[in-house]
Motif scaffolding. Structure first.
Motif, PDB file in Angstrom:
ATOM      1  N   GLU A  98       5.247  30.770  59.856  1.00 48.30           N
ATOM      2  CA  GLU A  98       5.743  30.821  61.227  1.00 48.30           C
ATOM      3  C   GLU A  98       6.789  31.915  61.418  1.00 48.30           C
ATOM      4  OE1 GLU A  98       8.194  27.509  59.176  1.00 48.30           O
ATOM      5  OE2 GLU A  98       6.140  28.308  59.148  1.00 48.30           O
ATOM      6  N   ALA A  99       7.464  32.336  60.337  1.00 46.83           N
ATOM      7  CA  ALA A  99       8.491  33.369  60.432  1.00 46.83           C
ATOM      8  C   ALA A  99       7.975  34.742  60.019  1.00 46.83           C
ATOM      9  CB  ALA A  99       9.695  32.999  59.569  1.00 46.83           C
ATOM     10  N   THR A 100       6.761  34.825  59.547  1.00 38.97           N
ATOM     11  CA  THR A 100       6.199  36.054  59.011  1.00 38.97           C
ATOM     12  C   THR A 100       5.387  36.791  60.070  1.00 38.97           C
ATOM     13  OG1 THR A 100       6.158  35.264  56.726  1.00 38.97           O
ATOM     14  CG2 THR A 100       4.584  36.981  57.312  1.00 38.97           C
ATOM     15  N   GLY A 101       5.606  38.103  60.155  1.00 36.48           N
ATOM     16  CA  GLY A 101       4.889  38.921  61.118  1.00 36.48           C
ATOM     17  C   GLY A 101       4.627  40.305  60.562  1.00 36.48           C
ATOM     18  N   PRO A 102       4.201  41.243  61.409  1.00 37.91           N
ATOM     19  CA  PRO A 102       3.844  42.582  60.941  1.00 37.91           C
ATOM     20  C   PRO A 102       4.985  43.338  60.272  1.00 37.91           C
ATOM     21  CG  PRO A 102       3.054  42.208  63.178  1.00 37.91           C
ATOM     22  CD  PRO A 102       3.952  41.065  62.851  1.00 37.91           C
ATOM     23  N   ALA A 103       6.218  43.061  60.644  1.00 46.08           N
ATOM     24  CA  ALA A 103       7.349  43.822  60.111  1.00 46.08           C
ATOM     25  C   ALA A 103       8.350  42.939  59.374  1.00 46.08           C
ATOM     26  CB  ALA A 103       8.062  44.574  61.238  1.00 46.08           C
ATOM     27  N   GLU A 104       7.960  41.712  59.056  1.00 49.41           N
ATOM     28  CA  GLU A 104       8.880  40.828  58.330  1.00 49.41           C
ATOM     29  C   GLU A 104       8.078  39.776  57.577  1.00 49.41           C
ATOM     30  OE1 GLU A 104      13.184  38.734  58.862  1.00 49.41           O
ATOM     31  OE2 GLU A 104      12.516  40.578  59.803  1.00 49.41           O
ATOM     32  N   LEU A 105       8.378  39.640  56.279  1.00 45.57           N
ATOM     33  CA  LEU A 105       7.695  38.689  55.419  1.00 45.57           C
ATOM     34  C   LEU A 105       8.731  37.730  54.850  1.00 45.57           C
ATOM     35  CD1 LEU A 105       5.608  41.340  53.413  1.00 45.57           C
ATOM     36  CD2 LEU A 105       5.005  40.258  55.588  1.00 45.57           C
ATOM     37  N   TRP A 106       8.392  36.429  54.816  1.00 43.92           N
ATOM     38  CA  TRP A 106       9.336  35.424  54.347  1.00 43.92           C
ATOM     39  C   TRP A 106       8.669  34.465  53.367  1.00 43.92           C
ATOM     40  CZ3 TRP A 106      14.457  34.710  54.566  1.00 43.92           C
ATOM     41  CH2 TRP A 106      15.199  35.366  55.552  1.00 43.92           C
ATOM     42  N   TRP A 107       9.469  34.091  52.328  1.00 39.01           N
ATOM     43  CA  TRP A 107       9.080  33.030  51.396  1.00 39.01           C
ATOM     44  C   TRP A 107      10.321  32.166  51.167  1.00 39.01           C
ATOM     45  CZ3 TRP A 107       8.186  38.184  50.978  1.00 39.01           C
ATOM     46  CH2 TRP A 107       6.852  38.611  50.941  1.00 39.01           C
ATOM     47  N   SER A 108      10.145  30.850  51.144  1.00 46.07           N
ATOM     48  CA  SER A 108      11.309  29.968  50.953  1.00 46.07           C
ATOM     49  C   SER A 108      10.856  28.600  50.469  1.00 46.07           C
ATOM     50  CB  SER A 108      12.091  29.818  52.258  1.00 46.07           C
ATOM     51  OG  SER A 108      13.198  28.949  52.097  1.00 46.07           O
ATOM     52  N   ASP A 109      11.672  27.999  49.609  1.00 43.62           N
ATOM     53  CA  ASP A 109      11.413  26.623  49.170  1.00 43.62           C
ATOM     54  C   ASP A 109      12.605  25.706  49.411  1.00 43.62           C
ATOM     55  OD1 ASP A 109      13.245  27.389  47.240  1.00 43.62           O
ATOM     56  OD2 ASP A 109      11.848  27.271  45.558  1.00 43.62           O
ATOM     57  N   GLY A 110      13.591  26.176  50.171  1.00 42.38           N
ATOM     58  CA  GLY A 110      14.780  25.370  50.437  1.00 42.38           C
ATOM     59  C   GLY A 110      15.917  25.627  49.478  1.00 42.38           C
ATOM     60  N   ASP A 111      15.620  26.179  48.287  1.00 37.31           N
ATOM     61  CA  ASP A 111      16.657  26.526  47.316  1.00 37.31           C
ATOM     62  C   ASP A 111      16.787  28.035  47.133  1.00 37.31           C
ATOM     63  OD1 ASP A 111      17.541  23.925  46.601  1.00 37.31           O
ATOM     64  OD2 ASP A 111      15.733  23.669  45.391  1.00 37.31           O
ATOM     65  N   ALA A 112      15.681  28.743  47.337  1.00 40.03           N
ATOM     66  CA  ALA A 112      15.682  30.200  47.258  1.00 40.03           C
ATOM     67  C   ALA A 112      14.801  30.732  48.377  1.00 40.03           C
ATOM     68  CB  ALA A 112      15.182  30.685  45.900  1.00 40.03           C
ATOM     69  N   VAL A 139      13.144  34.665  49.958  1.00 37.46           N
ATOM     70  CA  VAL A 139      12.973  36.111  49.829  1.00 37.46           C
ATOM     71  C   VAL A 139      12.497  36.641  51.178  1.00 37.46           C
ATOM     72  CG1 VAL A 139      11.744  37.983  48.680  1.00 37.46           C
ATOM     73  CG2 VAL A 139      12.444  35.969  47.369  1.00 37.46           C
ATOM     74  N   GLN A 140      13.152  37.692  51.623  1.00 34.56           N
ATOM     75  CA  GLN A 140      12.817  38.342  52.891  1.00 34.56           C
ATOM     76  C   GLN A 140      12.496  39.806  52.620  1.00 34.56           C
ATOM     77  OE1 GLN A 140      16.133  39.600  55.170  1.00 34.56           O
ATOM     78  NE2 GLN A 140      15.140  39.369  57.159  1.00 34.56           N
ATOM     79  N   ALA A 141      11.380  40.277  53.146  1.00 34.03           N
ATOM     80  CA  ALA A 141      11.058  41.700  53.150  1.00 34.03           C
ATOM     81  C   ALA A 141      10.943  42.122  54.605  1.00 34.03           C
ATOM     82  CB  ALA A 141       9.760  41.974  52.402  1.00 34.03           C
ATOM     83  N   THR A 142      11.812  43.034  55.034  1.00 34.72           N
ATOM     84  CA  THR A 142      11.847  43.419  56.446  1.00 34.72           C
ATOM     85  C   THR A 142      11.723  44.935  56.583  1.00 34.72           C
ATOM     86  OG1 THR A 142      13.103  43.174  58.509  1.00 34.72           O
ATOM     87  CG2 THR A 142      14.384  43.519  56.510  1.00 34.72           C
ATOM     88  N   LEU A 143      10.893  45.360  57.505  1.00 36.44           N
ATOM     89  CA  LEU A 143      10.696  46.785  57.748  1.00 36.44           C
ATOM     90  C   LEU A 143      11.970  47.385  58.328  1.00 36.44           C
ATOM     91  CD1 LEU A 143       8.679  49.188  57.846  1.00 36.44           C
ATOM     92  CD2 LEU A 143       8.097  48.430  60.173  1.00 36.44           C
ATOM     93  N   TRP A 144      12.458  48.456  57.704  1.00 39.09           N
ATOM     94  CA  TRP A 144      13.729  49.037  58.132  1.00 39.09           C
ATOM     95  C   TRP A 144      13.572  50.409  58.766  1.00 39.09           C
ATOM     96  CZ3 TRP A 144      17.296  45.698  58.769  1.00 39.09           C
ATOM     97  CH2 TRP A 144      18.587  46.120  59.091  1.00 39.09           C
ATOM     98  N   SER A 145      12.558  51.140  58.374  1.00 40.99           N
ATOM     99  CA  SER A 145      12.267  52.421  59.021  1.00 40.99           C
ATOM    100  C   SER A 145      10.797  52.736  58.833  1.00 40.99           C
ATOM    101  CB  SER A 145      13.148  53.542  58.451  1.00 40.99           C
ATOM    102  OG  SER A 145      12.820  53.814  57.107  1.00 40.99           O
ATOM    103  N   TRP A 146      10.267  53.528  59.772  1.00 37.98           N
ATOM    104  CA  TRP A 146       8.848  53.884  59.691  1.00 37.98           C
ATOM    105  C   TRP A 146       8.680  55.356  60.067  1.00 37.98           C
ATOM    106  CZ3 TRP A 146      11.011  50.081  62.674  1.00 37.98           C
ATOM    107  CH2 TRP A 146      11.046  50.269  64.063  1.00 37.98           C
ATOM    108  N   ARG A 147       9.206  56.180  59.214  1.00 37.64           N
ATOM    109  CA  ARG A 147       9.093  57.620  59.419  1.00 37.64           C
ATOM    110  C   ARG A 147       7.649  58.078  59.151  1.00 37.64           C
ATOM    111  NH1 ARG A 147      14.307  59.515  59.709  1.00 37.64           N
ATOM    112  NH2 ARG A 147      15.904  58.103  58.868  1.00 37.64           N
ATOM    113  N   PRO A 148       7.271  59.243  59.661  1.00 39.24           N
ATOM    114  CA  PRO A 148       5.897  59.704  59.456  1.00 39.24           C
ATOM    115  C   PRO A 148       5.489  59.768  57.986  1.00 39.24           C
ATOM    116  CG  PRO A 148       6.975  61.034  61.131  1.00 39.24           C
ATOM    117  CD  PRO A 148       8.032  60.145  60.557  1.00 39.24           C
TER     118      PRO A 148
END
Length: 248
Positions: free
Chosen positions: A170-184, A186-195
Protein backbone atom coordinates in the motif's frame (compact mmCIF):
# COMPACT_ATOMS: atom_id res chain seq x y z
CA UNK A 1 -10.95 9.98 5.35
CA UNK A 2 -10.42 8.95 8.95
CA UNK A 3 -12.94 6.12 8.58
CA UNK A 4 -12.11 5.25 4.98
CA UNK A 5 -11.56 1.46 4.68
CA UNK A 6 -9.51 2.13 1.53
CA UNK A 7 -6.70 3.47 3.71
CA UNK A 8 -4.68 1.36 6.13
CA UNK A 9 -5.09 1.74 9.85
CA UNK A 10 -1.60 3.26 9.87
CA UNK A 11 -2.61 5.95 7.38
CA UNK A 12 -5.84 6.76 9.22
CA UNK A 13 -3.92 7.04 12.49
CA UNK A 14 -1.36 9.31 10.82
CA UNK A 15 -4.04 11.63 9.45
CA UNK A 16 -5.85 11.74 12.80
CA UNK A 17 -2.65 12.82 14.57
CA UNK A 18 -1.05 15.14 12.05
CA UNK A 19 -3.51 16.36 9.42
CA UNK A 20 -5.86 19.31 9.34
CA UNK A 21 -8.78 19.55 6.95
CA UNK A 22 -10.00 22.93 5.82
CA UNK A 23 -13.29 23.31 3.93
CA UNK A 24 -12.97 22.26 0.31
CA UNK A 25 -14.48 24.03 -2.69
CA UNK A 26 -18.02 23.09 -3.57
CA UNK A 27 -18.67 21.22 -6.81
CA UNK A 28 -20.29 24.18 -8.56
CA UNK A 29 -17.25 26.41 -7.98
CA UNK A 30 -14.92 23.72 -9.27
CA UNK A 31 -16.97 23.09 -12.39
CA UNK A 32 -17.34 26.79 -13.15
CA UNK A 33 -13.57 27.35 -13.17
CA UNK A 34 -12.44 24.08 -14.80
CA UNK A 35 -10.76 24.91 -18.10
CA UNK A 36 -8.69 23.19 -20.75
CA UNK A 37 -5.10 24.23 -21.56
CA UNK A 38 -6.38 26.61 -24.23
CA UNK A 39 -8.75 28.30 -21.78
CA UNK A 40 -11.93 26.67 -23.10
CA UNK A 41 -14.37 25.25 -20.51
CA UNK A 42 -13.52 21.67 -19.58
CA UNK A 43 -16.03 19.03 -20.67
CA UNK A 44 -18.17 17.42 -17.99
CA UNK A 45 -16.08 14.26 -17.74
CA UNK A 46 -12.92 16.26 -17.00
CA UNK A 47 -14.64 18.62 -14.60
CA UNK A 48 -15.90 15.53 -12.76
CA UNK A 49 -12.28 14.47 -12.16
CA UNK A 50 -11.59 17.78 -10.42
CA UNK A 51 -14.78 17.57 -8.38
CA UNK A 52 -13.95 14.05 -7.20
CA UNK A 53 -10.41 15.06 -6.24
CA UNK A 54 -11.56 18.16 -4.39
CA UNK A 55 -14.27 16.31 -2.47
CA UNK A 56 -11.85 13.59 -1.39
CA UNK A 57 -8.66 15.56 -0.77
CA UNK A 58 -9.41 19.28 -0.94
CA UNK A 59 -8.27 21.21 2.13
CA UNK A 60 -6.16 18.30 3.47
CA UNK A 61 -2.77 19.36 4.84
CA UNK A 62 -0.11 17.68 6.94
CA UNK A 63 3.63 18.15 7.60
CA UNK A 64 6.20 15.43 7.03
CA UNK A 65 9.95 16.18 7.16
CA UNK A 66 9.96 19.97 7.37
CA UNK A 67 7.53 22.59 8.58
CA UNK A 68 5.90 23.16 5.20
CA UNK A 69 2.81 21.04 4.73
CA UNK A 70 1.58 18.70 2.04
CA UNK A 71 -1.31 20.79 0.71
CA UNK A 72 -4.13 19.19 -1.28
CA UNK A 73 -6.82 20.83 -3.39
CA UNK A 74 -7.60 22.23 -6.84
CA UNK A 75 -8.01 25.84 -5.72
CA UNK A 76 -4.91 26.82 -7.72
CA UNK A 77 -5.11 24.05 -10.29
CA UNK A 78 -8.44 24.15 -12.08
CA UNK A 79 -6.78 24.65 -15.45
CA UNK A 80 -5.67 21.40 -17.03
CA UNK A 81 -2.16 21.39 -18.46
CA UNK A 82 -0.48 19.24 -21.08
CA UNK A 83 2.46 17.22 -19.78
CA UNK A 84 4.69 14.64 -21.44
CA UNK A 85 2.53 12.04 -19.69
CA UNK A 86 -0.87 13.45 -20.64
CA UNK A 87 -3.37 15.93 -19.23
CA UNK A 88 -2.85 16.84 -15.60
CA UNK A 89 -3.95 19.39 -13.02
CA UNK A 90 -2.17 20.93 -10.05
CA UNK A 91 -3.69 19.21 -7.04
CA UNK A 92 -0.86 19.06 -4.49
CA UNK A 93 1.94 21.26 -3.19
CA UNK A 94 4.79 19.21 -1.71
CA UNK A 95 6.11 21.11 1.29
CA UNK A 96 9.32 19.08 1.52
CA UNK A 97 10.29 19.62 -2.11
CA UNK A 98 8.62 23.08 -2.14
CA UNK A 99 7.13 22.41 -5.54
CA UNK A 100 3.85 21.48 -7.13
CA UNK A 101 2.72 17.92 -7.77
CA UNK A 102 0.55 17.22 -10.78
CA UNK A 103 -2.29 14.72 -10.87
CA UNK A 104 -2.94 12.77 -14.07
CA UNK A 105 -6.43 11.69 -15.11
CA UNK A 106 -5.82 8.15 -13.83
CA UNK A 107 -5.08 9.53 -10.34
CA UNK A 108 -1.31 9.02 -10.41
CA UNK A 109 0.92 11.93 -9.46
CA UNK A 110 3.81 13.56 -11.32
CA UNK A 111 6.66 15.94 -10.67
CA UNK A 112 8.34 18.01 -13.38
CA UNK A 113 11.69 19.39 -12.29
CA UNK A 114 12.76 21.12 -15.47
CA UNK A 115 15.68 19.42 -17.20
CA UNK A 116 14.97 16.19 -15.30
CA UNK A 117 11.66 15.85 -17.13
CA UNK A 118 8.18 14.84 -15.98
CA UNK A 119 8.10 11.67 -13.86
CA UNK A 120 5.30 9.58 -12.35
CA UNK A 121 5.89 9.60 -8.58
CA UNK A 122 2.87 7.90 -6.98
CA UNK A 123 0.36 5.48 -8.47
CA UNK A 124 -2.40 7.26 -6.51
CA UNK A 125 -2.81 9.96 -3.89
CA UNK A 126 -3.85 7.27 -1.40
CA UNK A 127 -0.52 5.51 -1.98
CA UNK A 128 1.22 8.85 -1.48
CA UNK A 129 -0.48 9.24 1.89
CA UNK A 130 0.40 5.65 2.81
CA UNK A 131 4.12 6.16 2.11
CA UNK A 132 4.11 9.36 4.17
CA UNK A 133 2.33 7.59 7.02
CA UNK A 134 4.90 4.80 7.08
CA UNK A 135 7.83 7.22 6.99
CA UNK A 136 6.28 9.19 9.85
CA UNK A 137 5.89 5.95 11.83
CA UNK A 138 9.52 4.85 11.50
CA UNK A 139 11.48 8.10 11.19
CA UNK A 140 12.10 8.27 14.95
CA UNK A 141 13.45 4.72 15.01
CA UNK A 142 17.22 4.23 14.81
CA UNK A 143 18.02 4.82 11.18
CA UNK A 144 21.12 4.09 9.20
CA UNK A 145 20.98 6.20 6.06
CA UNK A 146 24.34 5.79 4.35
CA UNK A 147 23.20 4.29 1.07
CA UNK A 148 22.69 5.59 -2.44
CA UNK A 149 21.81 3.45 -5.42
CA UNK A 150 22.14 4.39 -9.10
CA UNK A 151 20.09 2.80 -11.87
CA UNK A 152 19.54 3.42 -15.60
CA UNK A 153 16.80 5.96 -16.45
CA UNK A 154 13.29 4.82 -15.49
CA UNK A 155 14.61 1.57 -14.00
CA UNK A 156 13.84 0.79 -10.34
CA UNK A 157 16.47 -0.96 -8.21
CA UNK A 158 16.80 -4.70 -8.70
CA UNK A 159 15.98 -6.08 -5.26
CA UNK A 160 16.52 -9.52 -3.75
CA UNK A 161 13.66 -9.48 -1.27
CA UNK A 162 14.89 -12.62 0.50
CA UNK A 163 17.11 -10.31 2.55
CA UNK A 164 14.38 -7.83 3.44
CA UNK A 165 11.32 -7.64 5.68
CA UNK A 166 7.95 -8.24 3.96
CA UNK A 167 6.95 -5.67 1.32
CA UNK A 168 4.39 -2.98 2.14
CA UNK A 169 2.35 -2.80 -1.08
CA UNK A 170 0.00 0.00 0.00
CA UNK A 171 2.99 2.34 0.52
CA UNK A 172 4.95 1.23 -2.54
CA UNK A 173 4.76 3.07 -5.85
CA UNK A 174 6.80 3.97 -8.94
CA UNK A 175 9.25 6.17 -7.02
CA UNK A 176 9.19 4.62 -3.55
CA UNK A 177 9.64 1.04 -2.32
CA UNK A 178 8.94 -0.11 1.24
CA UNK A 179 9.55 -3.25 3.31
CA UNK A 180 8.69 -3.54 7.01
CA UNK A 181 7.98 -6.14 9.68
CA UNK A 182 7.34 -3.81 12.63
CA UNK A 183 10.90 -4.13 13.97
CA UNK A 184 12.88 -3.10 10.89
CA UNK A 185 11.98 -1.17 7.75
CA UNK A 186 13.78 -0.45 4.49
CA UNK A 187 12.86 2.43 2.20
CA UNK A 188 14.17 3.03 -1.31
CA UNK A 189 13.06 6.42 -2.64
CA UNK A 190 13.81 8.07 -5.97
CA UNK A 191 15.85 11.21 -5.33
CA UNK A 192 16.81 12.41 -8.80
CA UNK A 193 16.16 11.39 -12.38
CA UNK A 194 18.71 13.06 -14.56
CA UNK A 195 18.97 12.05 -18.23
CA UNK A 196 22.06 9.97 -17.49
CA UNK A 197 20.32 7.88 -14.83
CA UNK A 198 18.29 7.70 -11.63
CA UNK A 199 19.56 8.07 -8.08
CA UNK A 200 17.77 6.33 -5.23
CA UNK A 201 18.28 6.88 -1.50
CA UNK A 202 18.04 3.75 0.65
CA UNK A 203 17.29 3.98 4.35
CA UNK A 204 17.32 1.26 6.98
CA UNK A 205 15.25 1.79 10.13
CA UNK A 206 15.37 -0.33 13.29
CA UNK A 207 13.02 -0.10 16.23
CA UNK A 208 15.67 -1.47 18.64
CA UNK A 209 19.44 -1.08 18.79
CA UNK A 210 20.03 -4.81 18.27
CA UNK A 211 18.79 -4.55 14.68
CA UNK A 212 20.94 -1.57 13.68
CA UNK A 213 23.99 -3.70 12.87
CA UNK A 214 21.95 -5.54 10.22
CA UNK A 215 21.75 -2.41 8.06
CA UNK A 216 24.83 -2.70 5.83
CA UNK A 217 24.63 -6.46 5.41
CA UNK A 218 20.93 -6.29 4.54
CA UNK A 219 21.05 -3.38 2.10
CA UNK A 220 24.18 -4.47 0.22
CA UNK A 221 22.84 -8.02 -0.12
CA UNK A 222 19.39 -6.90 -1.29
CA UNK A 223 20.19 -4.12 -3.78
CA UNK A 224 21.32 -5.36 -7.16
CA UNK A 225 22.52 -2.07 -8.64
CA UNK A 226 25.48 0.07 -7.66
CA UNK A 227 24.99 0.83 -3.97
CA UNK A 228 27.45 3.14 -2.24
CA UNK A 229 27.64 5.17 0.96
CA UNK A 230 25.52 8.32 0.80
CA UNK A 231 26.99 11.71 1.63
CA UNK A 232 23.97 13.37 3.22
CA UNK A 233 21.19 12.33 5.61
CA UNK A 234 18.01 14.14 4.66
CA UNK A 235 16.31 13.05 7.87
CA UNK A 236 19.00 14.56 10.08
CA UNK A 237 19.76 17.33 7.57
CA UNK A 238 23.48 16.78 7.96
CA UNK A 239 26.44 15.40 6.03
CA UNK A 240 27.49 11.81 6.64
CA UNK A 241 31.23 11.24 6.73
CA UNK A 242 32.60 8.12 5.07
CA UNK A 243 32.11 5.15 7.35
CA UNK A 244 29.94 7.10 9.77
CA UNK A 245 26.70 5.58 11.02
CA UNK A 246 23.82 7.99 10.93
CA UNK A 247 21.94 6.65 13.93
CA UNK A 248 19.24 8.74 15.50
Amino acid sequence: MLDDPGLSERARRFLARHAIRRPHLDAAAVRAAAVLPDGAPAPVELADVLVWFEERYGGLSYPLLVGNGMEHGVRRGRRFVVTALGLAFGGIVDGDWTCGVGVLLDGSTTMDLGEWGCRVIDRSVDQRIEKHALLAEVRDWRHHQTFACRTPPDVPPMVDERWLPPPVPEATGPAELWWSDGDAAVQATLWSWRPEGDRWIVRYFARVWEKVDDASRTVYAAMGHETVPAEWCYLCDTSVAAGYRCIR
